[in-house]
Design an enzyme around this catalytic site. Sequence first.
Site, PDB file in Angstrom:
ATOM      1  N   CYS A 179       0.823  -1.215   0.000  1.00  0.00           N
ATOM      2  CA  CYS A 179       0.000   0.000   0.000  1.00  0.00           C
ATOM      3  C   CYS A 179       0.855   1.262   0.000  1.00  0.00           C
ATOM      4  CB  CYS A 179      -0.936  -0.005   1.206  1.00  0.00           C
ATOM      5  SG  CYS A 179      -1.949   1.490   1.314  1.00  0.00           S
ATOM      6  N   ARG A 200      -0.064   4.572   3.010  1.00  0.00           N
ATOM      7  CA  ARG A 200       0.051   4.315   4.445  1.00  0.00           C
ATOM      8  C   ARG A 200       0.317   5.512   5.339  1.00  0.00           C
ATOM      9  NH1 ARG A 200       4.229  -0.428   4.743  1.00  0.00           N
ATOM     10  NH2 ARG A 200       4.672  -0.101   2.527  1.00  0.00           N
ATOM     11  N   TRP A 210      -9.223   5.802  -0.236  1.00  0.00           N
ATOM     12  CA  TRP A 210      -9.718   6.437  -1.458  1.00  0.00           C
ATOM     13  C   TRP A 210      -8.880   5.930  -2.602  1.00  0.00           C
ATOM     14  CZ3 TRP A 210      -8.099   9.505   2.760  1.00  0.00           C
ATOM     15  CH2 TRP A 210      -6.741   9.849   2.745  1.00  0.00           C
ATOM     16  N   GLU A 216      -5.110   3.297 -10.416  1.00  0.00           N
ATOM     17  CA  GLU A 216      -5.775   2.001 -10.176  1.00  0.00           C
ATOM     18  C   GLU A 216      -6.909   1.813 -11.178  1.00  0.00           C
ATOM     19  OE1 GLU A 216      -6.329   2.914  -5.683  1.00  0.00           O
ATOM     20  OE2 GLU A 216      -6.167   0.724  -5.844  1.00  0.00           O
TER      21      GLU A 216
END
Length: 367
Positions: free
Chosen positions: A67, A70, A239, A244
């Site tokens: 991720c 973070r 979010w 992506e």
Amino acid sequence: MNQGTVNCGEAESYIVSCLRELGKTKEEIDSRVKEVRRDIAATGTYMHTYEELVHGARMAWRNSGRCIGRLFWKTLEVFDCRHIFKEDDIFAALQRHIDYATNGGRVRPAISIFRQSSPDGEPEVRIWNHQLIRYAGYETEHGVTGDPASVPLTRICTKLGWRSDGTDFDILPVVLQTGTREPHIYNLPRQLVKEVPIRHPHMESFHSLGLRWYGVPFISDMALEIGGIRYTAAPFNGWYMGTEIGARNLADPFRYNKLPEVAKLMGLSMDSNINLWKDRALVELNTAVLYSFKLEGVSIVDHHTAADQFVRFEEQEAALGREVSGNWSWLIPPMSPAATPIFHRHYENKIVNPNYHYQRCPFHQAP
Ligand code: ARG
């Protein structure tokens, strides 16, 4: 899958690091460790206090090596849903989570944690969807309609009696299972699902592609592991980062595969690679995604800003004497990776708990 007796070492080491981070005294920590040991000896397991649950879920985000987002781990809102296990009540809690997180477009990171796996065979809660909100996919004679990634689950929903519209962007129902009971399916009310039609800031004709995406990703098939305890239903959201959607979901050849259509709209020749038509189409598609989310008032981050935030996260953790592990191949964005600092850094890909883990798929994937 029920788990055996909780590993006492994992439980203790979590309790100690959690309570230390929360600033508890040595006496408080010792007495809690004793209590946990006693509970595990007597029952094979233990229960997290509310603050252990909250901090554990946040640490799990902080430890998520894939991720890039973070930096915001401390802002995770935690809904303690451990007392909820009837399907209808679970679905009601999921709707509250979606509503809270969507927040009219000002997205708030949150997680809902349902009951833990138990050693004595209490029914386990599983959400069959990969994400609470995702588009269905159907195999047709002219290829796939909708999201190819959803074909197996869509087939199951149809078998369970779900009636779809057969469009490219049908929201799948939520499929819930407790123990070995039959799965229950629930349709999400339309007004709960924020969606963004994709248009382009300069190319008028872009909207004719009919593209859209949902506003918030809620990962719902991973297990949360804290201190030797597994939560098999713990859907969470952040979010979106634009790529992506624009560089993967809408662009991957095995997903919506829209680069050829975008290139055509741009009047680019697709006869050879050297005009970089894919790259040009990618840039415009991603520009459109970011622009459309902004226009619709839905939180989104571009990959340059997200990468800068990740570097700040690394600095913040270093200052606190904590190591940041990471999976480089996931952390670099799928567009212009070398234009972000992450590309040029090195990460140790070590799995540290608390964390979010993949778990066995609860349904048969075969046709
Ligand atoms: N990559 C997934 C998707 O495109 C979502 C994963 C979680 N993403 C996030 N920004 N929290 O739907």
